[in-house]
Design a protein around this motif. Structure first.
Motif, short mmCIF file in Angstrom:
data_model
loop_
_atom_site.label_atom_id
_atom_site.label_comp_id
_atom_site.label_asym_id
_atom_site.label_seq_id
_atom_site.Cartn_x
_atom_site.Cartn_y
_atom_site.Cartn_z
N LEU A 105 27.71 -23.32 94.70
CA LEU A 105 28.63 -23.21 95.81
C LEU A 105 29.96 -22.55 95.48
CD1 LEU A 105 28.00 -26.73 97.39
CD2 LEU A 105 27.05 -24.52 98.10
N ALA A 106 30.15 -22.04 94.27
CA ALA A 106 31.41 -21.39 93.90
C ALA A 106 31.21 -19.91 93.70
CB ALA A 106 31.98 -22.01 92.64
N GLU A 107 32.22 -19.13 94.11
CA GLU A 107 32.19 -17.68 93.88
C GLU A 107 32.87 -17.36 92.56
OE1 GLU A 107 30.95 -15.21 95.59
OE2 GLU A 107 30.41 -16.12 97.52
N PRO A 108 32.23 -16.53 91.72
CA PRO A 108 32.88 -16.15 90.46
C PRO A 108 34.04 -15.19 90.69
CG PRO A 108 30.83 -14.95 90.74
CD PRO A 108 30.89 -15.93 91.86
N ALA A 109 35.05 -15.30 89.86
CA ALA A 109 36.21 -14.42 89.97
C ALA A 109 36.22 -13.40 88.85
CB ALA A 109 37.49 -15.27 89.91
#
Length: 234
Positions: free
Chosen positions: A230-234
């Motif tokens: 559920l997290a977007e990589p930066a």
């Protein structure tokens, strides 16, 4: 073969097996270091940092599974068990303790080379400096150092197997990843041993990410379908 070629540590008490594996790997462009005893192998790890370890379970001076478990906990190397133990439960136990793959003797050297190449594939993404450092949801994972750093700055080591799973999630954010896709991405043999190994690795990742198992924020289970990161990589 170059000095920066991946280094493969081979631990097997049979001289012929060591020779066979070492010759095949060197012909494929790898560097090798061979050990006949677990004590020699553990001493060697204080001098070298292998990219992958080939471990025989039938060692004369140490329990092979205990050694695999310690390596998975303390080392970033890929761990491949090579064993004459062909029972499903042996394979399941080895994978649950942290091995990345399990090859049954007798084997084809070309298959071992192919499995190692698959395990040592590197992602193309980095942070512009050549380091494989990716940030997500306040966390940072360093795939060169096999470390995970929390939003509070606490650093935790991760195994090669855990890093492979996290890399897969980061490459596919907010998308359902099925068991079939996991098998295609990570390699291995379909079946109960693969499924259980994935469950164990994801459980360990959740623990290191401080996840509440009843209400995970980052790795969500879609029962009967797979997982979503559920997290977007930066």
């Amino acid at each position: 073969m170059t000095d920066d070629a991946p280094l493969i540590a081979i631990l097997d008490d049979e001289p012929e097996i060591r020779r066979l594996l070492s010759n095949a790997l060197q012909e494929a462009g790898f560097r090798t270091q061979c050990f006949a005893r677990a004590t020699e192998f553990e001493a060697g790890l204080r001098r070298i940092q292998p990219d992958a370890c080939l471990i025989d379970l039938g060692l004369p001076d140490r329990d092979g599974l205990a050694l695999v478990h310690r390596l998975a906990r303390d080392s970033g190397a890929a761990i491949i068990i090579i064993s004459g133990r062909a029972q499903v439960q042996d394979r399941v136990t080895g994978l649950e303790l942290g091995a990345d793959d399990y090859i049954i003797k007798p084997f084809e050297p070309a298959e071992v080379v192919a499995r190692i190449r698959a395990r040592l594939r590197k992602p193309v993404r980095d942070n512009g400096t050549g380091r494989q450092l990716i940030r997500f949801a306040g966390w940072a994972v360093d795939f060169d150092r096999y470390s995970l750093t929390s939003p509070e700055g606490v650093e935790t080591p991760i195994s090669h197997a855990e890093a492979e799973v996290l890399r897969m999630f980061l490459d596919n954010p907010r998308r359902l990843i099925s068991r079939t896709q996991m098998l295609e991405t990570l390699g291995g043999a379909a079946g109960e041993s693969f499924d259980r190994a994935m469950d164990v690795r994801i459980s360990r990742l959740r623990t290191k990410l401080g996840e509440d198992p009843k209400s995970p924020r980052l790795i969500k289970t879609i029962y009967g379908a797979g997982y979503i990161f559920l997290a977007e990589p930066a």
